[in-house]
Each structure stands twice: as C-alpha cells, then as structure tokens.
Enzyme design. Sequence first.
Site, PDB file in Angstrom:
ATOM      1  N   LYS A 135      17.641  53.149   3.262  1.00 19.91           N
ATOM      2  CA  LYS A 135      18.583  54.082   4.435  1.00 19.91           C
ATOM      3  C   LYS A 135      19.077  53.671   5.414  1.00 19.91           C
ATOM      4  O   LYS A 135      20.024  53.069   5.984  1.00 19.91           O
ATOM      5  CB  LYS A 135      17.374  55.420   4.962  1.00 19.91           C
ATOM      6  CG  LYS A 135      19.379  56.678   5.694  1.00 19.91           C
ATOM      7  CD  LYS A 135      17.702  57.818   5.583  1.00 19.91           C
ATOM      8  CE  LYS A 135      18.420  58.698   4.627  1.00 19.91           C
ATOM      9  NZ  LYS A 135      17.705  60.007   4.264  1.00 19.91           N
ATOM     10  N   LYS A 141      35.228  87.744  10.597  1.00 19.53           N
ATOM     11  CA  LYS A 141      33.880  87.537   9.986  1.00 19.53           C
ATOM     12  C   LYS A 141      34.253  88.019   8.429  1.00 19.53           C
ATOM     13  O   LYS A 141      35.010  88.592   8.270  1.00 19.53           O
ATOM     14  CB  LYS A 141      33.479  88.856  10.475  1.00 19.53           C
ATOM     15  CG  LYS A 141      32.124  88.475   9.853  1.00 19.53           C
ATOM     16  CD  LYS A 141      31.454  89.879  10.505  1.00 19.53           C
ATOM     17  CE  LYS A 141      29.684  90.279   9.639  1.00 19.53           C
ATOM     18  NZ  LYS A 141      29.334  91.914   9.789  1.00 19.53           N
ATOM     19  N   ASP A 199      25.661  66.981   6.555  1.00 24.67           N
ATOM     20  CA  ASP A 199      26.148  66.135   6.144  1.00 24.67           C
ATOM     21  C   ASP A 199      27.737  66.823   6.250  1.00 24.67           C
ATOM     22  O   ASP A 199      28.784  66.113   5.643  1.00 24.67           O
ATOM     23  CB  ASP A 199      25.988  65.553   5.311  1.00 24.67           C
ATOM     24  CG  ASP A 199      24.344  64.846   5.258  1.00 24.67           C
ATOM     25  OD1 ASP A 199      24.251  63.857   6.735  1.00 24.67           O
ATOM     26  OD2 ASP A 199      22.935  64.939   4.773  1.00 24.67           O
ATOM     27  N   ASN A 228      19.893  74.317  10.601  1.00 29.49           N
ATOM     28  CA  ASN A 228      18.721  73.144   9.195  1.00 29.49           C
ATOM     29  C   ASN A 228      17.236  73.663   9.892  1.00 29.49           C
ATOM     30  O   ASN A 228      17.475  74.174  10.787  1.00 29.49           O
ATOM     31  CB  ASN A 228      18.837  72.382   8.871  1.00 29.49           C
ATOM     32  CG  ASN A 228      19.064  70.790   9.964  1.00 29.49           C
ATOM     33  OD1 ASN A 228      18.025  71.143  10.979  1.00 29.49           O
ATOM     34  ND2 ASN A 228      20.482  70.810  10.254  1.00 29.49           N
ATOM     35  N   PRO A 253      31.303  63.145  10.477  1.00 29.78           N
ATOM     36  CA  PRO A 253      30.877  62.076  10.262  1.00 29.78           C
ATOM     37  C   PRO A 253      29.464  61.624  10.618  1.00 29.78           C
ATOM     38  O   PRO A 253      28.422  62.572  10.958  1.00 29.78           O
ATOM     39  CB  PRO A 253      31.785  61.634  11.914  1.00 29.78           C
ATOM     40  CG  PRO A 253      31.891  63.124  12.484  1.00 29.78           C
ATOM     41  CD  PRO A 253      31.911  63.862  11.197  1.00 29.78           C
ATOM     42  N   ASP A 254      29.061  60.037   9.923  1.00 28.03           N
ATOM     43  CA  ASP A 254      27.906  59.849  10.222  1.00 28.03           C
ATOM     44  C   ASP A 254      27.998  59.450  10.811  1.00 28.03           C
ATOM     45  O   ASP A 254      28.096  57.965  11.832  1.00 28.03           O
ATOM     46  CB  ASP A 254      27.091  58.553   9.480  1.00 28.03           C
ATOM     47  CG  ASP A 254      26.399  58.741   8.852  1.00 28.03           C
ATOM     48  OD1 ASP A 254      25.457  58.731  10.478  1.00 28.03           O
ATOM     49  OD2 ASP A 254      25.421  58.363   8.641  1.00 28.03           O
ATOM     50  N   ILE A 255      27.453  60.005  13.060  1.00 25.03           N
ATOM     51  CA  ILE A 255      27.118  59.399  13.958  1.00 25.03           C
ATOM     52  C   ILE A 255      26.230  57.726  14.145  1.00 25.03           C
ATOM     53  O   ILE A 255      27.002  57.146  14.855  1.00 25.03           O
ATOM     54  CB  ILE A 255      26.411  60.518  14.615  1.00 25.03           C
ATOM     55  CG1 ILE A 255      26.884  61.744  14.430  1.00 25.03           C
ATOM     56  CG2 ILE A 255      26.298  60.211  16.455  1.00 25.03           C
ATOM     57  CD1 ILE A 255      26.358  63.225  15.133  1.00 25.03           C
TER      58      ILE A 255
END
Length: 404
Positions: A341, A291, A281, A212, A309-311
Amino acid sequence: MATAELAGKHLVLGMTGGIACYKIAELTRLLTKAGATVQVVMTEAATQFITPVTMQALSGRPVYTSQWDGRVPNNMAHIDLSREADAIVIAPASTDFLAKLAHGMADDLLSTLCVARDCPLLVVPAMNRQMWQNPATQRNVVQLRADGIEVLGPDSGPQACGEVGDGRMLEAAATYEAVASFFAPKILAGKRVLLTAGPTFEPLDPVRGITNRSSGKMGFALARAAQQAGAEVHLIAGPVALETPWGVFRQDVQTAQQMHDAVMRSVADADIFIGVAAVADWRVDHASEHKIKKTAERALPTFSFVENPDILASVAKLPHPPFAVGFAAESGDLEIHGEEKRVRKNVPLLIGNLGPLTFGLDDNEVILFEASGATKLPRADKQALAHALIAEIARRLPDTSLIR
Ligand code: CTP
C-alpha cells in the site's frame, strides 16, 4: 491525556484570590493523574475562595500559605518550595498578582517564590473583563511576556460578575493541555501539519448513509501530539464525537469528496500531511434527494457506486508534496499489504494498525513501513503512541530548506 505524560514533573501550583479557584481543584486532579507532583501554595485571598484542606487532599501534599510557616525548618519556604520545581504555574492569576509580578514585588510567600525562582513561570489570568482590558493590566501582561513568562489565556465568555467578555480563566482541562504542551519537546517547531481523521459519511438519501467504525481517536491524538511538538496543526475531521485538541484548528467535513477538497485547498502550506481518516472508497452515484420509501411491491433499492478520490495518493502526486504519511487498517497479512500500500500510494511512510480491532479502543499497536524496511512499535495508549509517531515522523523529515 496519555497515561503519566507528566511523570517526574514537579510543579508549584500558586493560587491567588478569585472565584476561578474552584477550577484549580479539577486542575490539580488532572495534573496528579498525569503523574506530576503538585505543591500548592495559596495567597491569603485564595483561601477565602477554597480551603487549603481541599487542596491538600487533592494534591496529597501539605499546602503553604505563609512565608513564616514553621514547617520549613530553615524558614526559607520562598526558596525551598520552588527549588526542585520544573515550573511554577499561577492559576488563577489575579489582576493584583499580575501587577506584582510585572514589578518584581515580593511581599508574600507566593510572590517571593516567583521572584526567587530558577524555573519557568506560567500564569493563567482570571478576572473581570474590565480589569483585563484596563491599560495597566495590558501593560503588565506585555511586560510579563517580555520577561519570558508564559501567559495562558484568558478565555472569553460569561463571567461570574454577570458580564461577558475576555478575562475568564481557561477551563481546567484547557489549562492542563497548555501546561502539558509547555513541557513537550518542540520537535516540530515552525512546521505546519495537515491531518485527516475519523470516518467519512456518504449519503444514500437525506437520512441514511454509509460510514465506518473509525472513532477518530488516533487522528485526534496525533493532532494533539503535533500541536504539543510546536507545529501549527490543521485537522480535517469526518463526523466524530471528539473534542478539538487544544490549540488545533479543526474543520469538519462529511463526505470523502469534501475531505479531499478541504485537503487540496490547504495542502500547499503544509510541511507534513498525515492521512489518518478511514475514507470511504466509494459513494452512491446519485444520492436520493428525498427519503427512499418502501414501495407497495417491497422492491429492494439498488444503488450504483462511483469511486471517491484517493486523498493520500493525490497529495503524494503533487509536484511539491509535503512529507506524506498514510495509515492502514487491514484485517490480515498486514506485513504484505502494508508495504504494498505504501508503494501504491507513493508515500515515504505508512503506519499499519495491527488488527482492525483497534477501532474505538484507547490503545494500539503499529508497524512503520518505509523503503528501508518495517519497524514495530510497542503497544501503547493512543496518545502515548501519537507522541512516539510524531517523534518518528520528525526524525524522518527531509531538510525542507534544501528542497523547497
Ligand atoms: N486514503 C485516502 N483516500 C481514500 C482512501 C484512503 O486518503 N479515498 C488514505 C487513508 O487515509 C489512509 C491510507 O489512504 O492513510 C490507506 O487507507 P486504506 O483505506 O487502508 O487504503 P485503500 O486505498 O482504501 O485500500 P483498501 O483496498 O485496503 O481499501
């Protein structure tokens, strides 16, 4: 560096003889750019390496080299020049000058200024490795520290004499960082801060992946501000092209899972966790070992994803969590999503970026979400904002001595 972070500071920059004098031209530029006024004082030996004219042009003030300089009307240069100083910085500090300082000698303008000072003294040694290792120098350094003098560096590496080892002067940028850090209020003294920063990279195959637009700038600025505030800082960074802030321990990772594992290994020691990273996510279920090639039929590849995992949430769920702070960048309705959130992640504080367009930019505007409500901070460059956020976090810390 935050704009004008040394505004209002007056420094006496004392230069002694050594080839590292060339670094002081850049250091002077960095200090003045940050808003400090810099009064250069040079020993005779220093003038053999760089001219007072150069230092005068860079500092914008007359340079002093002699105790008998007629420009100071009362002939008290040794007192007048440091009277308004917030600190004296000796850079480069030669072997000889360290010895003089350790013995309180005052036989030229700069050494006399140091003995007659009423402000902190910082020295930045620069010498050949054998001179640094000499027992007399080491004894002097112990004495200087015992006298409350800050010794910054030295660095290790190749030296002007062709040898390699300890003794070379910190680079100008590192010296600047150490000086700026010296002036920052130590509001996180004794605290350990763990941060995540930057994007993560989730491989599709050995050459492609999903990432990102996070630049890592905000996380790195916060790490720098926390270090300056006196904390021991551990920064876990995704793939970014940024220099490690001075005095910060950095660990590089690629994927969300690696970031999660690195955080979980270190979080038990942390007093504060700040999740600044833009963590992916999802990841591809089984990244291809080779490749992925186009097929003769031109069939499009398909991928199946699994959740990472959501750290932040994992940290907040620990039986004894550190003070956990989240970040959120939303593309709209920040006021609604921010608080939602924060509650979902179960953290006491969540910092919402106003608008996704802050990615990669140097300034930012944020809203703090907490149980008692939302507070907007004014737009500022990311480093100034980082200092403000560290102050906000420090104010909200529970008295851990009562809890743990
Ligand atoms: N975060 C995390 N681990 C994840 C996802 C997010 O630690 N797997 C942290 C981020 O570092 C940040 C906060 O959670 O501090 C919010 O990140 P964000 O991506 O906005 O939250 P998500 O839970 O992914 O929500 P969304 O549905 O908006 O993507």
